[in-house]
Design a protein around this motif. Structure first.
Motif, mmCIF file in Angstrom:
data_model
loop_
_atom_site.group_PDB
_atom_site.id
_atom_site.type_symbol
_atom_site.label_atom_id
_atom_site.label_comp_id
_atom_site.label_asym_id
_atom_site.label_seq_id
_atom_site.Cartn_x
_atom_site.Cartn_y
_atom_site.Cartn_z
ATOM 1 N N TRP A 81 -9.138 2.103 -5.920
ATOM 2 C CA TRP A 81 -8.836 0.890 -5.161
ATOM 3 C C TRP A 81 -9.930 -0.153 -5.360
ATOM 4 C CZ3 TRP A 81 -5.068 -1.606 -2.896
ATOM 5 C CH2 TRP A 81 -5.377 -2.650 -2.044
ATOM 6 N N LYS A 82 -11.188 0.281 -5.269
ATOM 7 C CA LYS A 82 -12.300 -0.656 -5.422
ATOM 8 C C LYS A 82 -12.391 -1.212 -6.839
ATOM 9 C CE LYS A 82 -14.971 1.199 -1.625
ATOM 10 N NZ LYS A 82 -16.146 1.942 -1.197
ATOM 11 N N HIS A 113 -9.281 -3.687 -7.024
ATOM 12 C CA HIS A 113 -9.186 -4.788 -6.071
ATOM 13 C C HIS A 113 -10.524 -5.337 -5.596
ATOM 14 C CE1 HIS A 113 -4.863 -4.140 -5.791
ATOM 15 N NE2 HIS A 113 -5.139 -2.843 -5.772
ATOM 16 N N ALA A 151 -11.648 -6.376 -0.789
ATOM 17 C CA ALA A 151 -10.219 -6.270 -0.463
ATOM 18 C C ALA A 151 -9.960 -5.172 0.567
ATOM 19 C CB ALA A 151 -9.419 -5.976 -1.727
ATOM 20 N N TRP A 152 -9.040 -5.470 1.492
ATOM 21 C CA TRP A 152 -8.622 -4.485 2.487
ATOM 22 C C TRP A 152 -7.418 -3.725 1.947
ATOM 23 C CZ3 TRP A 152 -10.804 -3.451 7.279
ATOM 24 C CH2 TRP A 152 -11.905 -4.247 7.596
ATOM 25 N N TYR A 153 -7.327 -2.444 2.272
ATOM 26 C CA TYR A 153 -6.216 -1.616 1.794
ATOM 27 C C TYR A 153 -4.916 -1.951 2.506
ATOM 28 C CZ TYR A 153 -3.584 2.494 0.384
ATOM 29 O OH TYR A 153 -2.631 3.329 -0.126
ATOM 30 N N TYR A 162 -6.786 -5.667 9.486
ATOM 31 C CA TYR A 162 -8.201 -5.315 9.407
ATOM 32 C C TYR A 162 -8.446 -3.827 9.694
ATOM 33 C CZ TYR A 162 -7.697 -5.420 14.424
ATOM 34 O OH TYR A 162 -7.271 -5.163 15.695
ATOM 35 N N LYS A 173 -9.895 -0.467 5.455
ATOM 36 C CA LYS A 173 -10.483 -1.106 4.282
ATOM 37 C C LYS A 173 -10.238 -0.287 3.011
ATOM 38 C CE LYS A 173 -14.431 -3.708 2.843
ATOM 39 N NZ LYS A 173 -13.844 -4.984 2.590
ATOM 40 N N THR A 174 -10.105 1.026 3.162
ATOM 41 C CA THR A 174 -9.935 1.902 2.001
ATOM 42 C C THR A 174 -8.747 2.841 2.200
ATOM 43 O OG1 THR A 174 -11.361 3.607 2.926
ATOM 44 C CG2 THR A 174 -12.431 1.913 1.581
#
Length: 136
Positions: free
Chosen positions: A82-83, A86, A90-92, A96, A99-100
């Motif tokens: 994901w990181k 994105h 970036a938030w998953y 809010y 985040k992951t």
């Protein structure tokens, strides 16, 4: 990738894995599902399993989750992917709240555990009240 169907699972298709998931009385995940989701858990490697009396699908599930080349660390890998795709900011989820991918998964595991425990308690109370009512 397409999600496995129930028929796929029932036929023990080579692309499907049945993962034995256990929970202790405090709601903690058992060693196999912990290893699968969060990473190697050395505590279960020394655990002696007696699988001879289990049905073949259960035996195969245990073999699949204890073999050297098993699938493990799903959530750390999802976070890393994901990181990379994105970025750190970036938030998953669209809100809010996660985040992951691992934050999202932990939240939904917790929600489902709370719901399951609540249903269990509700069922126990209902059964108790029914027996009390019929006893009088």
């Amino acid at each position: 990738a397409q999600r496995p169907s129930l028929r796929c699972l029932a036929q023990h298709h080579e692309d499907c894995r049945i993962i034995p998931a256990t929970f202790d009385s405090f709601g903690r995940l058992g060693p196999t599902i912990t290893d699968f989701l969060f990473g190697p858990n050395n505590a279960y490697k020394s655990f002696e399993r007696h699988i001879n009396n289990l049905p073949p699908p259960a035996q195969q599930a245990i073999v699949n989750t204890t073999e050297k080349h098993r699938i493990h660390s799903l959530l750390p890998r999802a976070n890393k992917d994901w990181k990379i795709k994105h970025g750190e900011a970036a938030w998953y989820t669209p809100s809010y709240k996660a985040k992951t991918p691992s934050m999202w998964a932990k939240q939904y595991l917790s929600i489902n555990m709370i719901n399951a425990i609540g249903r269990h308690i509700e069922h126990g109370i209902g059964k108790s009240l029914y027996q009390t009512k019929n006893a009088s």
